[in-house]
Design an enzyme around this catalytic site. Structure first.
Site, PDB file in Angstrom:
ATOM      1  N   ASN A 144     117.902 -45.676 -68.306  1.00  0.00           N
ATOM      2  CA  ASN A 144     116.858 -44.928 -67.592  1.00  0.00           C
ATOM      3  C   ASN A 144     116.864 -45.244 -66.086  1.00  0.00           C
ATOM      4  O   ASN A 144     115.954 -44.865 -65.365  1.00  0.00           O
ATOM      5  CB  ASN A 144     115.472 -45.222 -68.181  1.00  0.00           C
ATOM      6  CG  ASN A 144     115.054 -46.671 -67.992  1.00  0.00           C
ATOM      7  OD1 ASN A 144     115.841 -47.492 -67.493  1.00  0.00           O
ATOM      8  ND2 ASN A 144     113.834 -47.001 -68.381  1.00  0.00           N
ATOM      9  N   ASP A 163     115.686 -61.746 -64.572  1.00  0.00           N
ATOM     10  CA  ASP A 163     114.501 -61.511 -65.399  1.00  0.00           C
ATOM     11  C   ASP A 163     114.493 -62.371 -66.666  1.00  0.00           C
ATOM     12  O   ASP A 163     115.510 -62.999 -67.011  1.00  0.00           O
ATOM     13  CB  ASP A 163     114.401 -60.020 -65.771  1.00  0.00           C
ATOM     14  CG  ASP A 163     115.728 -59.412 -66.199  1.00  0.00           C
ATOM     15  OD1 ASP A 163     116.638 -60.165 -66.557  1.00  0.00           O
ATOM     16  OD2 ASP A 163     115.856 -58.171 -66.167  1.00  0.00           O
ATOM     17  N   GLU A 211     111.237 -50.683 -64.069  1.00  0.00           N
ATOM     18  CA  GLU A 211     111.314 -49.423 -64.802  1.00  0.00           C
ATOM     19  C   GLU A 211     110.956 -48.260 -63.872  1.00  0.00           C
ATOM     20  O   GLU A 211     110.381 -48.465 -62.801  1.00  0.00           O
ATOM     21  CB  GLU A 211     110.321 -49.473 -65.977  1.00  0.00           C
ATOM     22  CG  GLU A 211     110.591 -50.601 -66.980  1.00  0.00           C
ATOM     23  CD  GLU A 211     111.786 -50.333 -67.895  1.00  0.00           C
ATOM     24  OE1 GLU A 211     112.663 -49.523 -67.551  1.00  0.00           O
ATOM     25  OE2 GLU A 211     111.843 -50.953 -68.973  1.00  0.00           O
ATOM     26  N   HIS A 255     116.807 -48.318 -64.737  1.00  0.00           N
ATOM     27  CA  HIS A 255     116.147 -49.553 -64.293  1.00  0.00           C
ATOM     28  C   HIS A 255     117.161 -50.575 -63.797  1.00  0.00           C
ATOM     29  O   HIS A 255     118.315 -50.603 -64.236  1.00  0.00           O
ATOM     30  CB  HIS A 255     115.209 -50.146 -65.362  1.00  0.00           C
ATOM     31  CG  HIS A 255     115.856 -50.789 -66.543  1.00  0.00           C
ATOM     32  ND1 HIS A 255     115.274 -50.810 -67.790  1.00  0.00           N
ATOM     33  CD2 HIS A 255     117.014 -51.468 -66.677  1.00  0.00           C
ATOM     34  CE1 HIS A 255     116.040 -51.466 -68.625  1.00  0.00           C
ATOM     35  NE2 HIS A 255     117.109 -51.880 -67.980  1.00  0.00           N
TER      36      HIS A 255
HETATM   37  C1  GLP Z   1     118.411 -54.977 -69.628  1.00  0.00           C
HETATM   38  C2  GLP Z   1     118.287 -55.911 -68.400  1.00  0.00           C
HETATM   39  C3  GLP Z   1     119.041 -55.390 -67.221  1.00  0.00           C
HETATM   40  C4  GLP Z   1     120.399 -54.890 -67.662  1.00  0.00           C
HETATM   41  C5  GLP Z   1     120.220 -53.683 -68.546  1.00  0.00           C
HETATM   42  C6  GLP Z   1     121.524 -53.100 -69.072  1.00  0.00           C
HETATM   43  O1  GLP Z   1     117.238 -54.340 -69.991  1.00  0.00           O
HETATM   44  N1  GLP Z   1     116.956 -56.213 -67.996  1.00  0.00           N
HETATM   45  O2  GLP Z   1     119.144 -56.399 -66.235  1.00  0.00           O
HETATM   46  O3  GLP Z   1     121.171 -54.539 -66.564  1.00  0.00           O
HETATM   47  O4  GLP Z   1     119.347 -53.935 -69.592  1.00  0.00           O
HETATM   48  O5  GLP Z   1     122.021 -53.831 -70.161  1.00  0.00           O
HETATM   49  P1  GLP Z   1     123.397 -53.565 -70.852  1.00  0.00           P
HETATM   50  O6  GLP Z   1     124.424 -54.196 -70.003  1.00  0.00           O
HETATM   51  O7  GLP Z   1     123.293 -54.240 -72.196  1.00  0.00           O
HETATM   52  O8  GLP Z   1     123.570 -52.098 -70.964  1.00  0.00           O
END
Ligand code: GLP
Length: 250
Positions: A146, A77, A153, A148
């Site tokens: 959450n 993304d 989402e 995702h």
């Molecule tokens: C972001 C990304 C995800 C990622 C998630 C968790 O929003 N779009 O791809 O897995 O958050 O991030 P973190 O590893 O900082 O908890």
């Protein structure tokens, strides 16, 4: 390391006492693909979870006798509105944490273009690019608090391919703590759940206490759009790697 199979469908669930051991195990299939495949195609994720993973890969790939020269990478993304040079962009994250530290060719690293004139057309172009590469061999995934995956989402259809997504309020709250810029992006271009599920292998990593509640919910729920990560129960080759904090409620 121990196994906790219950609740995750066909997935292998591995729980690690030591985070470096986790990163080491998560990197093994990547090193194997680099050694054995003519044109390995990886799906990469961003977030704090993946910083130690990329550090481990960058520090060890040469010792492992690997090269990324023939590899392709597709990120999950990118935020809409951020240029690749913006410090908060995922382009910047990947360059800083991985691409500048390994011998991958910059023309072989792909992320959605967050400043494309039409984000919708960019999403379609990106999906086609993944397909044209022959598909992703190993997709690395994190998970949001959450549930995702990518920026899919809660409520996202599992049939969605790469698309433009509006970020959930809770995601914006979590993300704002990590962003340096003056504004919190509202939208992103993300691989869809169908894109993610078409990878031949998926490795999901979750670490830290903040993930223990969602990991428990994923284990306890059936497949539901309310928790996008439950879609992984429909895939036959998933490994979930947790540290003991993230596995704390299982
Ligand atoms: C972001 C990304 C995800 C990622 C998630 C968790 O929003 N779009 O791809 O897995 O958050 O991030 P973190 O590893 O900082 O908890």
């Amino acid at each position: 390391m121990s196994y906790a199979r219950r609740g995750f469908g066909a997935a292998d669930v591995m729980v690690f006492e030591d985070k470096i051991d986790l990163m080491k195990s998560a990197a093994l299939p990547l090193f194997k693909a680099l050694k054995e495949n003519k044109r390995p195609v990886f799906g990469f994720s961003t977030g704090a979870t993946f910083e130690p993973f990329y550090r481990y890969v960058a520090e060890n790939y040469l010792k492992e006798g690997c090269t990324f020269k023939r590899a392709l990478s597709f990120n999950l993304d990118e935020y809409v509105g951020l240029r690749p040079t913006d410090v908060d962009s995922y382009h910047h994250y990947m360059k800083k944490n991985l691409f500048s530290k390994i011998d991958i060719q910059s023309g072989n690293t792909f992320l959605p273009n967050g400043t494309a004139r039409s984000p919708d057309s960019e999403a379609v172009r990106y999906e086609k690019l993944i397909e044209a590469s022959g598909g992703i061999e190993i997709q690395y995934l994190g998970v949001g608090v959450n549930g995702h995956i990518g920026f899919n989402e809660p409520g996202t259809r599992f049939t969605a391919k790469t698309h433009v997504a509006r970020l959930a309020r809770s995601t914006k709250e979590v993300n704002s703590a990590h962003l340096n810029g003056p504004w919190v992006p509202e939208m992103a271009i993300t691989m869809g759940i169908s894109t993610i599920l078409s990878a031949r292998r998926i490795i999901l990593i979750a670490t830290g206490e903040s993930k223990c509640k969602i990991i428990k919910s994923i284990a306890d729920s059936g497949v539901t759009a309310r928790i996008p990560a439950t879609a992984l129960k429909r895939h036959r080759n998933v490994t979930i790697m947790l540290d003991s904090a993230a596995a704390g409620a299982l």
